[in-house]
Design a protein around this motif. Structure first.
Motif, PDB file in Angstrom:
ATOM      1  N   LEU A 138       1.106  -1.560   0.035  1.00  0.00           N
ATOM      2  CA  LEU A 138       0.076   0.213   0.037  1.00  0.00           C
ATOM      3  C   LEU A 138       0.738   1.590  -0.445  1.00  0.00           C
ATOM      4  O   LEU A 138       0.628   1.744  -0.862  1.00  0.00           O
ATOM      5  N   ARG A 139       1.801   1.230   1.520  1.00  0.00           N
ATOM      6  CA  ARG A 139       2.460   1.934   1.007  1.00  0.00           C
ATOM      7  C   ARG A 139       4.090   2.607  -0.774  1.00  0.00           C
ATOM      8  O   ARG A 139       3.805   3.354  -0.466  1.00  0.00           O
ATOM      9  N   MET A 140       3.897   1.490  -0.795  1.00  0.00           N
ATOM     10  CA  MET A 140       4.928   1.959  -2.936  1.00  0.00           C
ATOM     11  C   MET A 140       3.561   2.418  -3.421  1.00  0.00           C
ATOM     12  O   MET A 140       4.299   3.118  -4.202  1.00  0.00           O
ATOM     13  N   THR A 141       2.704   1.601  -3.641  1.00  0.00           N
ATOM     14  CA  THR A 141       1.637   2.397  -4.713  1.00  0.00           C
ATOM     15  C   THR A 141       0.560   3.620  -4.431  1.00  0.00           C
ATOM     16  O   THR A 141       0.707   4.283  -5.171  1.00  0.00           O
ATOM     17  N   MET A 142       0.870   4.339  -3.042  1.00  0.00           N
ATOM     18  CA  MET A 142       0.710   5.856  -2.678  1.00  0.00           C
ATOM     19  C   MET A 142       1.757   5.917  -3.151  1.00  0.00           C
ATOM     20  O   MET A 142       1.513   7.882  -3.680  1.00  0.00           O
ATOM     21  N   VAL A 143       3.226   5.735  -2.797  1.00  0.00           N
ATOM     22  CA  VAL A 143       4.124   6.251  -3.543  1.00  0.00           C
ATOM     23  C   VAL A 143       4.015   6.918  -5.640  1.00  0.00           C
ATOM     24  O   VAL A 143       4.538   7.989  -6.051  1.00  0.00           O
ATOM     25  N   ALA A 144       3.860   5.240  -5.600  1.00  0.00           N
ATOM     26  CA  ALA A 144       3.562   5.348  -6.954  1.00  0.00           C
ATOM     27  C   ALA A 144       2.551   6.525  -7.356  1.00  0.00           C
ATOM     28  O   ALA A 144       2.642   7.146  -8.658  1.00  0.00           O
ATOM     29  N   TYR A 145       1.792   6.200  -7.623  1.00  0.00           N
ATOM     30  CA  TYR A 145       1.120   7.060  -7.780  1.00  0.00           C
ATOM     31  C   TYR A 145       0.654   8.867  -7.431  1.00  0.00           C
ATOM     32  O   TYR A 145      -0.449  10.081  -7.768  1.00  0.00           O
ATOM     33  N   MET A 146       1.444   8.673  -6.161  1.00  0.00           N
ATOM     34  CA  MET A 146       1.590  10.213  -6.656  1.00  0.00           C
ATOM     35  C   MET A 146       2.717  10.801  -6.623  1.00  0.00           C
ATOM     36  O   MET A 146       2.705  11.904  -6.928  1.00  0.00           O
ATOM     37  N   ILE A 147       3.457  10.079  -7.482  1.00  0.00           N
ATOM     38  CA  ILE A 147       4.966  10.372  -7.944  1.00  0.00           C
ATOM     39  C   ILE A 147       3.899  11.212  -9.241  1.00  0.00           C
ATOM     40  O   ILE A 147       4.324  12.598  -9.757  1.00  0.00           O
ATOM     41  N   SER A 148       2.797  10.312  -9.681  1.00  0.00           N
ATOM     42  CA  SER A 148       2.770  10.429 -11.053  1.00  0.00           C
ATOM     43  C   SER A 148       1.291  11.533 -10.666  1.00  0.00           C
ATOM     44  O   SER A 148       1.314  12.785 -12.233  1.00  0.00           O
ATOM     45  N   SER A 149       0.411  11.593 -10.250  1.00  0.00           N
ATOM     46  CA  SER A 149      -0.358  12.535 -10.009  1.00  0.00           C
ATOM     47  C   SER A 149       0.640  14.017 -10.276  1.00  0.00           C
ATOM     48  O   SER A 149      -0.313  15.523 -10.053  1.00  0.00           O
ATOM     49  N   GLY A 150       1.655  13.662  -8.548  1.00  0.00           N
ATOM     50  CA  GLY A 150       2.545  15.088  -8.800  1.00  0.00           C
ATOM     51  C   GLY A 150       2.751  15.737  -9.666  1.00  0.00           C
ATOM     52  O   GLY A 150       2.685  17.083 -10.087  1.00  0.00           O
ATOM     53  N   LEU A 151       3.397  15.004 -10.231  1.00  0.00           N
ATOM     54  CA  LEU A 151       4.017  15.379 -12.040  1.00  0.00           C
ATOM     55  C   LEU A 151       3.069  15.526 -12.846  1.00  0.00           C
ATOM     56  O   LEU A 151       3.395  16.403 -13.376  1.00  0.00           O
ATOM     57  N   ALA A 152       2.003  15.086 -12.745  1.00  0.00           N
ATOM     58  CA  ALA A 152       0.994  15.652 -13.918  1.00  0.00           C
ATOM     59  C   ALA A 152       0.042  17.055 -13.497  1.00  0.00           C
ATOM     60  O   ALA A 152       0.070  18.189 -14.328  1.00  0.00           O
ATOM     61  N   ALA A 153       0.404  17.663 -12.154  1.00  0.00           N
ATOM     62  CA  ALA A 153       0.060  18.690 -11.327  1.00  0.00           C
ATOM     63  C   ALA A 153       1.059  19.531 -12.068  1.00  0.00           C
ATOM     64  O   ALA A 153       0.740  21.244 -12.690  1.00  0.00           O
ATOM     65  N   LEU A 154       2.481  19.383 -11.997  1.00  0.00           N
ATOM     66  CA  LEU A 154       3.599  20.163 -11.783  1.00  0.00           C
ATOM     67  C   LEU A 154       3.858  20.573 -13.615  1.00  0.00           C
ATOM     68  O   LEU A 154       3.313  21.676 -14.248  1.00  0.00           O
ATOM     69  N   GLY A 155       3.252  19.325 -14.579  1.00  0.00           N
ATOM     70  CA  GLY A 155       2.672  19.549 -16.094  1.00  0.00           C
ATOM     71  C   GLY A 155       2.129  20.583 -16.303  1.00  0.00           C
ATOM     72  O   GLY A 155       1.798  21.104 -17.407  1.00  0.00           O
ATOM     73  N   GLY A 156       1.033  20.269 -15.297  1.00  0.00           N
ATOM     74  CA  GLY A 156      -0.181  21.470 -16.077  1.00  0.00           C
ATOM     75  C   GLY A 156       0.309  22.944 -15.552  1.00  0.00           C
ATOM     76  O   GLY A 156      -0.400  23.652 -16.511  1.00  0.00           O
ATOM     77  N   VAL A 157       0.893  22.664 -14.148  1.00  0.00           N
ATOM     78  CA  VAL A 157       1.417  24.181 -14.075  1.00  0.00           C
ATOM     79  C   VAL A 157       2.246  24.920 -15.355  1.00  0.00           C
ATOM     80  O   VAL A 157       2.129  25.774 -16.006  1.00  0.00           O
ATOM     81  N   LEU A 158       3.418  24.242 -15.472  1.00  0.00           N
ATOM     82  CA  LEU A 158       4.033  24.112 -17.114  1.00  0.00           C
ATOM     83  C   LEU A 158       3.227  24.699 -18.345  1.00  0.00           C
ATOM     84  O   LEU A 158       3.514  25.445 -19.105  1.00  0.00           O
ATOM     85  N   LEU A 159       2.275  23.090 -18.143  1.00  0.00           N
ATOM     86  CA  LEU A 159       1.128  24.462 -19.605  1.00  0.00           C
ATOM     87  C   LEU A 159       0.985  25.841 -19.833  1.00  0.00           C
ATOM     88  O   LEU A 159       0.323  25.859 -20.849  1.00  0.00           O
ATOM     89  N   VAL A 160       0.016  25.763 -18.496  1.00  0.00           N
ATOM     90  CA  VAL A 160      -0.133  26.932 -18.517  1.00  0.00           C
ATOM     91  C   VAL A 160       0.639  28.114 -18.874  1.00  0.00           C
ATOM     92  O   VAL A 160       0.562  28.905 -19.180  1.00  0.00           O
ATOM     93  N   SER A 161       2.016  27.541 -17.997  1.00  0.00           N
ATOM     94  CA  SER A 161       3.050  29.073 -18.256  1.00  0.00           C
ATOM     95  C   SER A 161       3.159  29.084 -19.952  1.00  0.00           C
ATOM     96  O   SER A 161       3.921  30.297 -20.451  1.00  0.00           O
ATOM     97  N   ARG A 162       3.305  27.743 -20.300  1.00  0.00           N
ATOM     98  CA  ARG A 162       4.006  27.842 -22.257  1.00  0.00           C
ATOM     99  C   ARG A 162       2.375  28.642 -22.719  1.00  0.00           C
ATOM    100  O   ARG A 162       2.768  29.301 -23.740  1.00  0.00           O
ATOM    101  N   LEU A 163       0.891  27.853 -22.264  1.00  0.00           N
ATOM    102  CA  LEU A 163      -0.144  28.593 -23.009  1.00  0.00           C
ATOM    103  C   LEU A 163      -0.121  30.202 -22.388  1.00  0.00           C
ATOM    104  O   LEU A 163      -1.107  30.947 -23.580  1.00  0.00           O
ATOM    105  N   SER A 164      -0.416  30.604 -21.420  1.00  0.00           N
ATOM    106  CA  SER A 164      -0.138  31.846 -21.260  1.00  0.00           C
ATOM    107  C   SER A 164      -2.062  31.722 -21.029  1.00  0.00           C
ATOM    108  O   SER A 164      -2.594  32.402 -20.359  1.00  0.00           O
ATOM    109  N   ILE A 165      -2.083  30.211 -20.390  1.00  0.00           N
ATOM    110  CA  ILE A 165      -3.749  30.329 -20.442  1.00  0.00           C
ATOM    111  C   ILE A 165      -3.859  29.186 -20.318  1.00  0.00           C
ATOM    112  O   ILE A 165      -3.594  28.563 -20.050  1.00  0.00           O
ATOM    113  N   ALA A 166      -5.464  28.954 -19.828  1.00  0.00           N
ATOM    114  CA  ALA A 166      -5.285  27.890 -18.717  1.00  0.00           C
ATOM    115  C   ALA A 166      -7.044  27.741 -18.905  1.00  0.00           C
ATOM    116  O   ALA A 166      -7.647  28.777 -19.175  1.00  0.00           O
ATOM    117  N   SER A 167      -7.238  26.070 -20.135  1.00  0.00           N
ATOM    118  CA  SER A 167      -8.161  25.767 -20.595  1.00  0.00           C
ATOM    119  C   SER A 167      -8.553  24.012 -19.925  1.00  0.00           C
ATOM    120  O   SER A 167      -7.424  23.904 -20.246  1.00  0.00           O
TER     121      SER A 167
END
Length: 315
Positions: A205-234
């Motif tokens: 369970l702990r390792m599953t948490m690590v894997a999925y929190m890394i995945s969603s955490g980096l997806a969140a970072l990707g969202g921030v960077l994509l907004v930065s790149r596009l200058s808008i959020a859609s």
């Protein structure tokens, strides 16, 4: 020939095919080798590679994350809304990443504690978080962001785009965790044989948490960077990112059965798909054909991967 294909690692095919594409595009598209085009490719690769690295962690434990595209959109819209309501940029960034980590925690608990298959949990998340992106934005594009947001995406450091440098940092960090830490070894162990890992005392369970929190955490970072790149959020942005991320990881050598995959392979896969997309635009290729070619490429790489596994099994 078959024996040669079995001996070479999958990453070799990916890098070789990418270099071949670069040669072909440099001869057929005069604008391919320009500084502006390569800067654009690096910025485009950065976001997709970061998301692919996160998905790779779930694939390593024999899981899957189909929700990352929607998480990118949800967190990107959340980030933009926080800024539009007057929050300071660092605080908005922190809260957005925290939201992404919380999404990963929910996924992990549903999978590891409740026993719901990862495919079902993350498929539901694909709908839920896209819906939340639409709700908090009212279905509208969010603009009017502070200048510092777009300045980061457009800026460079030591001649490289800031987005690409961020991707390099994330890739090195996750690679270090996977290769040189106990957590990384446990993730691979669970993906190789979950029951054997449980018997030697690894907390699944702990390792599953690590894997999925890394995945969603980096997806969140990707969202921030994509907004930065596009200058808008859609709320409609990052559509089909989950398929691109999974494809990049698999083409880069990750096994959907778990226990195998590297960060460098995922990055190489992301670069390959970015090159194909960029080349299609420069050569005015029908985007539908691009989708067909990407699908055939994935099938080819999986076939070559199967040849290699048969060699290791002595078949």
């Amino acid at each position: 020939m078959r024996s040669l294909l079995q001996r070479l690692p999958v990453e070799t095919y990916v890098v070789s095919f990418t270099l071949l594409l670069w040669i072909v595009l440099s001869l057929t598209a005069p604008s391919f080798l320009t500084e502006g085009n390569f800067s654009n490719m690096m910025r485009q690769t950065a976001v997709s590679a970061i998301v692919a690295i996160g998905v790779l962690c779930t694939i390593i434990i024999a899981g899957i994350d189909l929700s990352v595209g929607s998480v990118v959109a949800f967190c990107g819209v959340l980030f933009a809304q926080l800024l539009s309501h007057g929050l300071y940029l660092p605080l908005a960034f922190f809260l957005t990443i925290l939201a992404g980590l919380f999404v990963g925690l929910i996924n992990a608990v549903a999978i590891g504690r409740l026993g719901i298959p990862a495919f079902v949990v993350t498929l539901a998340g694909l709908q839920v978080y896209r819906g939340l992106a639409l709700l908090i934005s009212g279905g509208m594009t969010v603009g009017g962001l502070p200048p510092g947001v777009k300045d980061f995406a457009r800026g460079t450091t030591v001649g490289l785009p800031n987005l690409f440098i961020t991707m390099i940092f994330i890739a090195c960090l996750v690679q270090y965790v996977l290769r040189f830490t106990r957590t990384g070894r446990y993730l691979y162990a669970i993906g190789s044989n979950a029951e054997a890992a449980r018997r030697v005392g690894i907390n699944g369970l702990r390792m599953t948490m690590v894997a999925y929190m890394i995945s969603s955490g980096l997806a969140a970072l990707g969202g921030v960077l994509l907004v930065s790149r596009l200058s808008i959020a859609s709320p409609s942005m990052a559509n089909a990112y989950e398929l691109q991320a999974i494809a990049a990881a698999v083409v880069g050598g990750a096994s959907l059965f778990g226990g195998r995959g590297t960060v460098m392979g995922a990055v190489a896969g992301a670069i390959l798909f970015t090159t194909m997309s960029n080349g299609a635009v420069l050569l005015s290729v029908d985007p539908f054909w691009e989708m067909v070619l990407e699908g055939l490429l994935i099938a080819l790489v999986v076939y070559l991967d199967n040849l290699q596994k048969r060699r290791y099994a002595g078949m």
